[in-house]
Design a protein around this motif. Structure first.
Motif, PDB file in Angstrom:
ATOM      1  N   ASN A 116       0.844  -1.178   0.000  1.00 20.75           N
ATOM      2  CA  ASN A 116       0.000   0.000   0.000  1.00 20.75           C
ATOM      3  C   ASN A 116       0.888   1.239   0.000  1.00 20.75           C
ATOM      4  O   ASN A 116       1.542   1.544   0.982  1.00 20.75           O
ATOM      5  CB  ASN A 116      -0.904  -0.006   1.237  1.00 20.75           C
ATOM      6  CG  ASN A 116      -1.819   1.191   1.254  1.00 20.75           C
ATOM      7  OD1 ASN A 116      -1.939   1.892   0.265  1.00 20.75           O
ATOM      8  ND2 ASN A 116      -2.466   1.411   2.368  1.00 20.75           N
ATOM      9  N   LEU A 117       0.911   1.956  -1.113  1.00 15.66           N
ATOM     10  CA  LEU A 117       1.741   3.152  -1.218  1.00 15.66           C
ATOM     11  C   LEU A 117       0.909   4.434  -1.091  1.00 15.66           C
ATOM     12  O   LEU A 117       1.411   5.517  -1.330  1.00 15.66           O
ATOM     13  CB  LEU A 117       2.483   3.155  -2.564  1.00 15.66           C
ATOM     14  CG  LEU A 117       3.439   1.991  -2.768  1.00 15.66           C
ATOM     15  CD1 LEU A 117       4.034   2.016  -4.163  1.00 15.66           C
ATOM     16  CD2 LEU A 117       4.539   2.010  -1.719  1.00 15.66           C
ATOM     17  N   THR A 118      -0.360   4.294  -0.742  1.00 11.97           N
ATOM     18  CA  THR A 118      -1.236   5.448  -0.641  1.00 11.97           C
ATOM     19  C   THR A 118      -0.980   6.194   0.660  1.00 11.97           C
ATOM     20  O   THR A 118      -0.920   5.601   1.725  1.00 11.97           O
ATOM     21  CB  THR A 118      -2.707   4.988  -0.657  1.00 11.97           C
ATOM     22  OG1 THR A 118      -2.920   4.224  -1.821  1.00 11.97           O
ATOM     23  CG2 THR A 118      -3.650   6.166  -0.645  1.00 11.97           C
ATOM     24  N   LEU A 119      -0.816   7.497   0.567  1.00 14.51           N
ATOM     25  CA  LEU A 119      -0.707   8.325   1.759  1.00 14.51           C
ATOM     26  C   LEU A 119      -2.083   8.901   2.060  1.00 14.51           C
ATOM     27  O   LEU A 119      -2.814   9.302   1.159  1.00 14.51           O
ATOM     28  CB  LEU A 119       0.301   9.453   1.539  1.00 14.51           C
ATOM     29  CG  LEU A 119       1.739   9.004   1.314  1.00 14.51           C
ATOM     30  CD1 LEU A 119       2.605  10.197   0.990  1.00 14.51           C
ATOM     31  CD2 LEU A 119       2.267   8.282   2.544  1.00 14.51           C
ATOM     32  N   ASN A 120      -2.425   8.947   3.312  1.00 19.63           N
ATOM     33  CA  ASN A 120      -3.743   9.400   3.706  1.00 19.63           C
ATOM     34  C   ASN A 120      -3.795  10.930   3.722  1.00 19.63           C
ATOM     35  O   ASN A 120      -3.092  11.579   4.483  1.00 19.63           O
ATOM     36  CB  ASN A 120      -4.068   8.842   5.092  1.00 19.63           C
ATOM     37  CG  ASN A 120      -5.453   9.198   5.525  1.00 19.63           C
ATOM     38  OD1 ASN A 120      -6.196   9.856   4.809  1.00 19.63           O
ATOM     39  ND2 ASN A 120      -5.808   8.769   6.706  1.00 19.63           N
ATOM     40  N   ASN A 121      -4.652  11.501   2.884  1.00 19.97           N
ATOM     41  CA  ASN A 121      -4.846  12.948   2.858  1.00 19.97           C
ATOM     42  C   ASN A 121      -6.179  13.344   3.471  1.00 19.97           C
ATOM     43  O   ASN A 121      -6.640  14.461   3.271  1.00 19.97           O
ATOM     44  CB  ASN A 121      -4.795  13.477   1.419  1.00 19.97           C
ATOM     45  CG  ASN A 121      -3.378  13.594   0.933  1.00 19.97           C
ATOM     46  OD1 ASN A 121      -2.467  13.747   1.737  1.00 19.97           O
ATOM     47  ND2 ASN A 121      -3.190  13.515  -0.368  1.00 19.97           N
ATOM     48  N   TRP A 122      -6.808  12.428   4.176  1.00 20.20           N
ATOM     49  CA  TRP A 122      -8.140  12.698   4.691  1.00 20.20           C
ATOM     50  C   TRP A 122      -8.137  13.848   5.706  1.00 20.20           C
ATOM     51  O   TRP A 122      -8.977  14.734   5.644  1.00 20.20           O
ATOM     52  CB  TRP A 122      -8.719  11.436   5.310  1.00 20.20           C
ATOM     53  CG  TRP A 122     -10.165  11.582   5.643  1.00 20.20           C
ATOM     54  CD1 TRP A 122     -10.715  11.555   6.876  1.00 20.20           C
ATOM     55  CD2 TRP A 122     -11.247  11.813   4.744  1.00 20.20           C
ATOM     56  NE1 TRP A 122     -12.064  11.743   6.816  1.00 20.20           N
ATOM     57  CE2 TRP A 122     -12.421  11.901   5.507  1.00 20.20           C
ATOM     58  CE3 TRP A 122     -11.344  11.963   3.365  1.00 20.20           C
ATOM     59  CZ2 TRP A 122     -13.670  12.124   4.955  1.00 20.20           C
ATOM     60  CZ3 TRP A 122     -12.599  12.186   2.804  1.00 20.20           C
ATOM     61  CH2 TRP A 122     -13.729  12.257   3.595  1.00 20.20           C
ATOM     62  N   ASN A 123      -7.180  13.863   6.634  1.00 21.30           N
ATOM     63  CA  ASN A 123      -7.148  14.937   7.632  1.00 21.30           C
ATOM     64  C   ASN A 123      -6.952  16.320   7.021  1.00 21.30           C
ATOM     65  O   ASN A 123      -7.639  17.267   7.422  1.00 21.30           O
ATOM     66  CB  ASN A 123      -6.101  14.663   8.706  1.00 21.30           C
ATOM     67  CG  ASN A 123      -6.629  13.711   9.761  1.00 21.30           C
ATOM     68  OD1 ASN A 123      -7.814  13.724  10.064  1.00 21.30           O
ATOM     69  ND2 ASN A 123      -5.756  12.891  10.307  1.00 21.30           N
ATOM     70  N   PRO A 124      -6.029  16.502   6.057  1.00 23.53           N
ATOM     71  CA  PRO A 124      -5.952  17.827   5.432  1.00 23.53           C
ATOM     72  C   PRO A 124      -7.252  18.246   4.742  1.00 23.53           C
ATOM     73  O   PRO A 124      -7.626  19.414   4.778  1.00 23.53           O
ATOM     74  CB  PRO A 124      -4.813  17.681   4.410  1.00 23.53           C
ATOM     75  CG  PRO A 124      -3.955  16.592   4.968  1.00 23.53           C
ATOM     76  CD  PRO A 124      -4.903  15.645   5.643  1.00 23.53           C
ATOM     77  N   MET A 125      -7.970  17.272   4.155  1.00 25.99           N
ATOM     78  CA  MET A 125      -9.244  17.606   3.516  1.00 25.99           C
ATOM     79  C   MET A 125     -10.280  18.019   4.561  1.00 25.99           C
ATOM     80  O   MET A 125     -11.022  18.984   4.367  1.00 25.99           O
ATOM     81  CB  MET A 125      -9.760  16.421   2.693  1.00 25.99           C
ATOM     82  CG  MET A 125      -8.976  16.204   1.417  1.00 25.99           C
ATOM     83  SD  MET A 125      -9.715  14.963   0.355  1.00 25.99           S
ATOM     84  CE  MET A 125      -9.130  13.471   1.119  1.00 25.99           C
ATOM     85  N   VAL A 126     -10.341  17.294   5.684  1.00 23.71           N
ATOM     86  CA  VAL A 126     -11.278  17.639   6.750  1.00 23.71           C
ATOM     87  C   VAL A 126     -10.952  19.019   7.309  1.00 23.71           C
ATOM     88  O   VAL A 126     -11.849  19.832   7.562  1.00 23.71           O
ATOM     89  CB  VAL A 126     -11.261  16.570   7.864  1.00 23.71           C
ATOM     90  CG1 VAL A 126     -12.052  17.023   9.065  1.00 23.71           C
ATOM     91  CG2 VAL A 126     -11.801  15.258   7.340  1.00 23.71           C
ATOM     92  N   ASN A 127      -9.662  19.295   7.485  1.00 24.66           N
ATOM     93  CA  ASN A 127      -9.258  20.618   7.979  1.00 24.66           C
ATOM     94  C   ASN A 127      -9.684  21.722   7.012  1.00 24.66           C
ATOM     95  O   ASN A 127     -10.133  22.787   7.435  1.00 24.66           O
ATOM     96  CB  ASN A 127      -7.758  20.682   8.209  1.00 24.66           C
ATOM     97  CG  ASN A 127      -7.329  19.863   9.397  1.00 24.66           C
ATOM     98  OD1 ASN A 127      -8.122  19.592  10.289  1.00 24.66           O
ATOM     99  ND2 ASN A 127      -6.073  19.447   9.402  1.00 24.66           N
ATOM    100  N   ALA A 128      -9.544  21.459   5.719  1.00 18.83           N
ATOM    101  CA  ALA A 128      -9.936  22.459   4.721  1.00 18.83           C
ATOM    102  C   ALA A 128     -11.436  22.722   4.768  1.00 18.83           C
ATOM    103  O   ALA A 128     -11.884  23.858   4.587  1.00 18.83           O
ATOM    104  CB  ALA A 128      -9.520  21.991   3.328  1.00 18.83           C
ATOM    105  N   ILE A 129     -12.218  21.685   5.039  1.00 21.73           N
ATOM    106  CA  ILE A 129     -13.675  21.839   5.093  1.00 21.73           C
ATOM    107  C   ILE A 129     -14.102  22.509   6.395  1.00 21.73           C
ATOM    108  O   ILE A 129     -14.960  23.397   6.399  1.00 21.73           O
ATOM    109  CB  ILE A 129     -14.361  20.465   4.941  1.00 21.73           C
ATOM    110  CG1 ILE A 129     -14.103  19.905   3.538  1.00 21.73           C
ATOM    111  CG2 ILE A 129     -15.863  20.575   5.209  1.00 21.73           C
ATOM    112  CD1 ILE A 129     -14.485  18.444   3.381  1.00 21.73           C
TER     113      ILE A 129
END
Length: 183
Positions: free
Chosen positions: A53-66
């Motif tokens: 799995n080479l995917t980095l999780n960008n979920w927190n930056p997206m939540v912060n932006a929202i």
């Protein structure tokens, strides 16, 4: 005492029957979005096999932006119609907002709503250490499974709920200490 336990059990059973699948999905989504992609259960569920799995999780930056813009908002809870007894309720709301960290609790609930689709605010009372008077505390629920929502709601957001419960699990030993040996 048995009648109270029966009422509580009936309410929790109905709430669970109505919301269990939805809340379980939200909790599973939260685990996946938070980067829980390397656990064996997730690997088996999505049949990832031996691939790395080479995917980095960008979920927190997206939540912060929202959710970040809400922190700059000068929001305030305001009743639309403040006539009669509602005027007293508005005064209590204003006092609550002034005495507690309401904005942080609202932002936290909003972040959880962005992540899972659900954000709960829990209003409780505690004894003030200085005055020994009850003090209102506004918090967010520690976990989605800790909330039992009114099974008779007709709106999707449960804004018409008349009942609700916060579930806190305690040990049998503590329950006996707090509520007696007949627990």
């Amino acid at each position: 005492m048995d009648a109270i336990f029966e009422q509580v059990n009936d309410f929790l059973s109905k709430s669970d029957a109505r919301y269990n699948v939805t809340i379980t999905r939200a909790v599973d989504d939260l685990k996946r979005y938070s980067g829980d992609l390397r656990k064996q259960k997730t690997v088996r569920k999505y049949k990832r096999g031996k691939r790395v799995n080479l995917t980095l999780n960008n979920w927190n930056p997206m939540v912060n932006a929202i959710s970040s813009p809400i922190s700059n908002s000068p929001w305030h809870i305001e009743l639309v119609d403040k006539e009669g007894p509602l005027e007293d309720i508005q005064t209590l709301i204003d006092e609550l907002e002034g005495e507690t960290d309401t904005k942080s609790a609202m932002i936290d609930a909003f972040r959880k709503a962005v992540l899972t689709g659900y954000g709960y605010l829990v209003i409780t009372t505690v004894e003030d250490e200085l005055t020994l008077q009850p003090k209102v505390v506004l918090e967010t629920a520690s976990h989605l499974n800790a909330i039992a929502t009114d099974p008779n709601c007709s709106t999707v957001d449960c804004s018409d709920a008349e009942e609700g419960a916060v579930i806190n699990y305690i040990s049998v030993k503590k329950a006996k200490r707090l509520y007696g040996e007949d627990v």
